[in-house]
Write an enzyme that holds these catalytic residues in place. Structure first.
Site, PDB file in Angstrom:
ATOM      1  CB  ALA A 120      -4.944  -2.468 -10.249  1.00  0.00           C
ATOM      2  NE  ARG A 157      -2.990  -8.600 -16.964  1.00  0.00           N
ATOM      3  CZ  ARG A 157      -2.488  -8.912 -15.760  1.00  0.00           C
ATOM      4  NH1 ARG A 157      -1.560  -8.166 -15.223  1.00  0.00           N
ATOM      5  NH2 ARG A 157      -2.940  -9.970 -15.116  1.00  0.00           N
ATOM      6  CG  ASP A 159      -5.452  -6.872  -9.805  1.00  0.00           C
ATOM      7  OD1 ASP A 159      -4.750  -6.352 -10.681  1.00  0.00           O
ATOM      8  OD2 ASP A 159      -4.999  -7.636  -8.933  1.00  0.00           O
ATOM      9  CG  ASN A 170      -5.111  -9.111  -4.959  1.00  0.00           C
ATOM     10  OD1 ASN A 170      -4.734  -8.174  -5.669  1.00  0.00           O
ATOM     11  ND2 ASN A 170      -4.301  -9.712  -4.112  1.00  0.00           N
ATOM     12  CE  LYS A 171      -1.474 -12.057 -10.062  1.00  0.00           C
ATOM     13  NZ  LYS A 171      -1.534 -12.222 -11.535  1.00  0.00           N
TER      14      LYS A 171
END
Length: 360
Positions: free
Chosen positions: A54, A89, A241, A251-252
Site C-alpha cells: 500500500a 488496484r 492495505d 490485508n493480504k
C-alpha cells in the site's frame, strides 16, 4: 535497505531525472531496475505488481500523476489520469490518498506550474514515507524489546505476505520494528508465511531479511496455527492495505486466519501501518472493495528451472477453475493493537480518531 550490501529504495529519481523502480515480479531470482516513462507504465507497474504494498503503491501513483501532468497539464486530463490510476488496484487506500494529494495541490496552480509542483509533491510523499516507516519501526521495536526482556532469548515473530521495505519506499511497515529491534542487538527469528498465490513471503520477505542478515524460516501458509499452538510464536506483525477508523484491517488474503489462530492461542497480533492507510470515511471492513485477481496466479507458479532460468509452470488440472481473491478483513476484536508513526493504539474508534487530530 540493502541489496547485495548496497543501499536501495524501491522507487527513486536518478541523476538524469528518470523515475526508476525495482521490478518485484522478478525477485528473488533476478534484480532489475525499470524506468517509468509515462502514465501507462505506472498503471502497468501497479496492476501487474512490479510495485506492490500500500505505501509504495501510493508513492508510485504520485509519480505516475507527475508523468501524466508532463503529458498534459489540463485539469480534465489530470482528473482522468487520477481515475485510471485509482482503478488499477482498488483496495489499497494509499493509492487514492496519493492521487488526491497531487490533484488537490496542482489544481491550485496555473497549468505551466503543474509539472514542477507535482514532482515536488511526489518527492515529498516519498521522503515522508521513509520517515514515517522508520518511526513505525521505533514504536514497534518496543513490543519486541518487552518480549525479549521476559524471554531472555530470541524473539520469534510471524509475518504474513510482504510488508517489508519492498512494500514501502524504505524500512517497511511490519518489518521496520524487526530492523529496529535488530539494531538494538535483540536476537530475532522470523517465521515467514509463503503467502500463496504470489508467494510474496517466500519470494520477497525472506529475501530481504536475508539481505539484512536476519534469521528467518519460510513456512507454508497453513503452518502458522500449528506453530502458535506449540508456543513457537511470540508475536504476529502484519501490514495493512486499508484500515477503517473503527479498527477493522484489510490485508493480504490469509491474514484473517492468522489473527484467528493468534487469538485462540493468546499470541499478540499487531498491525503496522502509516496513518495514510487509515480510511477515515469507512466505519466497517464489510464496506471495503476486495480485489479479485486473475485466476492464473493460482494455476501457475514461477521458479528457477534446471537451466537457472525463470519459468512458469501450471500446478492445477488444466480444466480447473480458481477463485483468486487478493485480500480479507480481520475484525478489530482479534487485533492487539495498531503500530503507527504516532504510537501504538488499540484497534477502536476512540484511539484511532485520536491519531487524526495529530495529522497535519
Amino acid at each position: 535497505m540493502l541489496i547485495n550490501n548496497k543501499n536501495y529504495k524501491t522507487i527513486w529519481v536518478n541523476n538524469s531525472g528518470k523515475i526508476k523502480i525495482i521490478d518485484q515480479n522478478l525477485l528473488p531470482f533476478k534484480f532489475k531496475e525499470v524506468e517509468l516513462k509515462n502514465l501507462r507504465d505506472t498503471i502497468v507497474a501497479i496492476s501487474t505488481m512490479q510495485v506492490r504494498g500500500a505505501p509504495l503503491i501510493g508513492v508510485t501513483a504520485a509519480y505516475g500523476m507527475h508523468l501524466a501532468i508532463k503529458e498534459s497539464p489540463l485539469k480534465k486530463n489530470i482528473i482522468h489520469a487520477g481515475k485510471k490510476l485509482i482503478a488499477s488496484r482498488p483496495t489499497a487506500i494509499n493509492l487514492k490518498w496519493a492521487v488526491d494529494k497531487i490533484i488537490n495541490k496542482v489544481l491550485k496552480f496555473p497549468s505551466d506550474k503543474r509539472k514542477s509542483i507535482s514532482l515536488e509533491v511526489a518527492k515529498k510523499l516519498s521522503e515522508d514515507d521513509e520517515v514515517i516507516n522508520e518511526k513505525i519501526g521505533k514504536q514497534g521495536s518496543k513490543l519486541i524489546l518487552d518480549i525479549f526482556k521476559k524471554k531472555k532469548k530470541a524473539v520469534n515473530i510471524l509475518t504474513h505476505c510482504n510488508a517489508g521495505w519492498l512494500a514501502t519506499v524504505d524500512w517497511g511497515t511490519a518489518t521496520s520494528p524487526i530492523y529496529k529491534a535488530r539494531d538494538l542487538d535483540i536476537p530475532i527469528h522470523v517465521w515467514v508465511d509463503e503467502t500463496r498465490p504470489r508467494n510474496q513471503g517466500s519470494f520477497l520477505t525472506s529475501w530481504e531479511l536475508m539481505q539484512e542478515k536476519i534469521d528467518n524460516t519460510i513456512i507454508t501458509d497453513n503452518a502458522g496455527g500449528y506453530l502458535m499452538k506449540q508456543g513457537l510464536v511470540d508475536i504476529v506483525i502484519t501490514g495493512s492495505d486499508r484500515t477503517t477508523f473503527t479498527g477493522d484491517v484489510c490485508n493480504k488474503i490469509g491474514t484473517y486466519l492468522k489473527a484467528l489462530a493468534a487469538y485462540e492461542n493468546n499470541v499478540p497480533f499487531y498491525v503496522a501501518l502509516p496513518s495514510s492507510t487509515i480510511d477515515w470515511n469507512n466505519s466497517s471492513g464489510d464496506q471495503i472493495l476486495i480485489e479479485e485477481r486473475n485466476e492464473n496466479e493460482i494455476h501457475f507458479i514461477k521458479g528457477l528451472n534446471s537451466k537457472n532460468k525463470i519459468e512458469s509452470i501450471r500446478v492445477t488440472p488444466s480444466a480447473a477453475k480458481a477463485f483468486n481473491v487478493a485480500f480479507d478483513v480481520t475484525p478489530r476484536k482479534y487485533i492487539s493493537g495498531l503500530i503507527t508513526e504516532y504510537g501504538i493504539v488499540k484497534a477502536n474508534k476512540k484511539e484511532i480518531m485520536s491519531i487524526k487530530k495529530k495529522i497535519k
